[in-house]
Design an enzyme around this catalytic site. Structure first.
Site, PDB file in Angstrom:
ATOM      1  N   HIS A  92       0.881  -1.165   0.000  1.00  0.00           N
ATOM      2  CA  HIS A  92       0.000   0.000   0.000  1.00  0.00           C
ATOM      3  C   HIS A  92       0.923   1.222   0.000  1.00  0.00           C
ATOM      4  O   HIS A  92       1.698   1.421   0.936  1.00  0.00           O
ATOM      5  CB  HIS A  92      -0.919  -0.001   1.215  1.00  0.00           C
ATOM      6  CG  HIS A  92      -1.936  -1.093   1.173  1.00  0.00           C
ATOM      7  ND1 HIS A  92      -2.367  -1.765   2.293  1.00  0.00           N
ATOM      8  CD2 HIS A  92      -2.611  -1.638   0.123  1.00  0.00           C
ATOM      9  CE1 HIS A  92      -3.269  -2.669   1.944  1.00  0.00           C
ATOM     10  NE2 HIS A  92      -3.425  -2.609   0.635  1.00  0.00           N
ATOM     11  N   GLU A  95       1.658   3.432   3.044  1.00  0.00           N
ATOM     12  CA  GLU A  95       2.143   2.794   4.263  1.00  0.00           C
ATOM     13  C   GLU A  95       3.653   2.656   4.105  1.00  0.00           C
ATOM     14  O   GLU A  95       4.150   1.749   3.453  1.00  0.00           O
ATOM     15  CB  GLU A  95       1.443   1.453   4.478  1.00  0.00           C
ATOM     16  CG  GLU A  95      -0.068   1.636   4.684  1.00  0.00           C
ATOM     17  CD  GLU A  95      -0.859   0.334   4.734  1.00  0.00           C
ATOM     18  OE1 GLU A  95      -0.222  -0.745   4.811  1.00  0.00           O
ATOM     19  OE2 GLU A  95      -2.097   0.401   4.685  1.00  0.00           O
ATOM     20  N   HIS A 199       3.378  -3.667   6.431  1.00  0.00           N
ATOM     21  CA  HIS A 199       2.301  -2.703   6.249  1.00  0.00           C
ATOM     22  C   HIS A 199       2.351  -1.650   7.357  1.00  0.00           C
ATOM     23  O   HIS A 199       3.260  -1.631   8.187  1.00  0.00           O
ATOM     24  CB  HIS A 199       0.942  -3.421   6.279  1.00  0.00           C
ATOM     25  CG  HIS A 199       0.621  -4.156   5.021  1.00  0.00           C
ATOM     26  ND1 HIS A 199      -0.357  -3.754   4.143  1.00  0.00           N
ATOM     27  CD2 HIS A 199       1.154  -5.278   4.492  1.00  0.00           C
ATOM     28  CE1 HIS A 199      -0.419  -4.591   3.128  1.00  0.00           C
ATOM     29  NE2 HIS A 199       0.495  -5.536   3.311  1.00  0.00           N
ATOM     30  N   GLU A 290       2.220  -5.232  10.678  1.00  0.00           N
ATOM     31  CA  GLU A 290       1.745  -3.844  10.760  1.00  0.00           C
ATOM     32  C   GLU A 290       2.683  -3.122  11.726  1.00  0.00           C
ATOM     33  O   GLU A 290       2.705  -3.414  12.917  1.00  0.00           O
ATOM     34  CB  GLU A 290       0.304  -3.810  11.268  1.00  0.00           C
ATOM     35  CG  GLU A 290      -0.672  -4.598  10.414  1.00  0.00           C
ATOM     36  CD  GLU A 290      -1.143  -3.836   9.191  1.00  0.00           C
ATOM     37  OE1 GLU A 290      -0.797  -2.636   9.069  1.00  0.00           O
ATOM     38  OE2 GLU A 290      -1.862  -4.416   8.358  1.00  0.00           O
TER      39      GLU A 290
END
Length: 452
Positions: A92, A95, A199, A290
């Site tokens: 993404h 990110e 991410h 993440e």
């Protein structure tokens, strides 16, 4: 004259030129945009040509290279017995922390090789692929950095790349994007064993499955993979080596993650994700990391992110040496490609097969397992072997066990798994109440094999 370029923030500048090596005053306080990222990767490869290999998987929608730097003692090609590992970031585009962490990791590895024993043994015994940006178009499209959603999430065609892969549970009716296709071909070409996808927007290690059905337990809110115990271990390895992820506090008071980990489906259902694709079709266990509550944090926070993640990034890579590896050989000592090698009780719906060198790699936690080897050709009988697997991650080599079939000489043809959903039959069977072990059902549905 060698090319030299500069980046300055306030009164502090960094240069990359003929006399400046990677690692000298590494620019913590900046984001590397396209030209800068490429210049850094080329500079590293130029300084360490025997330790690195730089190549592009292809181009993005808008024509930007999808760069990958390979690091290891044998960076240009696969070496029998040495597992393949990968990190992918910036899927993404907005990110961004993972993108910079991988550049820091590259710098750390090449500048510590030969002096740090852990880094040296890791690179001598592992082939490490690092893709700092899978979505360079999205990164460049994020003109105003923000902690939350932006259009830079998507690629140049406005598509979410983490919803763009074939799905194992339902038909994913999307147009496969150039970036996705390049990664799928990369996964097909290499024998990846372990991977992580970096991410942002949360602080947690998430693991397969992201999608599911009744057969995998999704009706109970947890979609369980055959290697669930290994996935939990992998997620905890990262979380507990991170400065704070293990605390599980999440990013606000509404959501917490005990131990800093979560089953992907338990968090939210995701169709067409790269994590499940790697596991089902690529024979590669991948988790999603993440790394930051803020998707695109200020540059002056990057140094702290690196300190928080460095130990976790290193320790996670060592886990590629879990379990057992080896070759399947015929009566003439030649490798048998496409033989199925799996641990009894954890067969995969798309069976795990040997590569062109007859190699297999099974990530398994320490313990006693029965390994089953079989193939779909006459004269090749299943072979079972009970093995006691230690924790060899500190030795940077999984347990080695080769299977030999002295009475036969065989060659097996390629038998790729279909790209249509694989778990549909299992879901229908579970819904109908027909009792059968998941692994046995899977093998029967796909290949009419009897797995002991």
């Amino acid at each position: 004259m060698a090319e030299t370029w500069f980046k300055c923030i306030s009164t502090k500048c960094w240069s990359y030129g003929a006399t400046k090596l990677p690692g000298d005053d590494f620019p913590y306080l900046l984001y590397h945009h396209g030209a800068e990222l490429e210049a850094f990767l080329r500079r590293v490869h130029g300084a360490y040509p025997a330790l690195t290999h730089l190549h592009s998987l292809g181009r993005s929608v808008q024509g930007r290279d999808l760069w990958v730097l390979v690091l290891g003692k044998y960076p240009t090609h696969h070496k029998i017995g040495i597992p393949e590992f990968k990190y992918v970031a910036n899927m993404h585009g907005d990110e961004t922390v993972g993108r910079e962490m991988l550049l820091h990791l590259i710098d750390f590895l090449v500048t510590n090789y030969g002096s740090d024993p852990v880094v040296t043994r890791l690179l001598n015994n592992t082939r490490i692929h690092i893709m700092p940006s899978m979505n360079p178009d999205g990164f460049e499209a994020t003109k105003v950095p923000d902690c939350y959603y932006s259009l830079g999430r998507y690629n140049g065609n406005g598509e979410d790349l983490n919803r763009n892969f074939p799905d194992a549970f339902e038909l994913n009716n999307v147009t496969v994007q150039p970036e996705t296709r390049a990664v799928m071909e990369w996964i097909r070409r290499e024998t990846f064993v372990l991977s992580a996808n970096l991410h942002g927007g949360a602080l947690v290690a998430s693991y397969a499955f992201d999608n599911g059905n009744a057969a995998t337990g999704s009706s109970q809110g947890y979609s369980r993979a055959p290697d669930d115990d290994v996935f939990v271990h992998l997620a905890k390895t990262y979380s507990y080596n991170h400065a704070s992820m293990y605390k599980g506090a999440g990013c606000d008071n509404r959501q917490t993650f005990p131990g800093g980990i979560t089953n992907g489906f338990s968090w939210y259902q995701l169709e067409g994700g790269m994590q499940d694709y790697n596991y089902v079709w690529g024979q590669c266990l991948e988790i999603t990391l993440e790394l930051s509550c803020c998707k695109y944090p200020p540059e002056d926070q990057l140094e702290k992110f690196w300190r928080d993640n460095r130990a976790a990034l290193l320790e996670y890579m060592k886990q590629v040496h879990l379990g057992v590896k080896g070759q399947v050989l015929d009566g003439s000592g030649r490798p048998v490609a496409q033989a199925i090698v799996e641990a009894v009780g954890r067969s995969h719906v798309c069976p795990y097969r040997t590569n062109e060198h007859g190699e297999y790699f099974l990530l398994l936690l320490p313990g006693t397992y029965v390994i089953n080897v079989s193939a779909t050709v006459p004269g090749f009988q299943s072979q079972l072997k009970t093995v006691e697997i230690p924790d060899n991650t500190a030795n940077f080599s999984a347990l080695r066990y080769d299977f030999t079939f002295p009475a036969v000489s065989v060659r097996t043809g390629a038998a790729p798994c279909p790209t249509s959903p694989l778990y549909g039959e299992l879901g229908r069977s579970a819904a109908a109440g027909r009792a059968a072990p998941r692994g046995v059902l899977a093998a029967t549905v796909l290949l009419a094999l009897t797995v002991t």
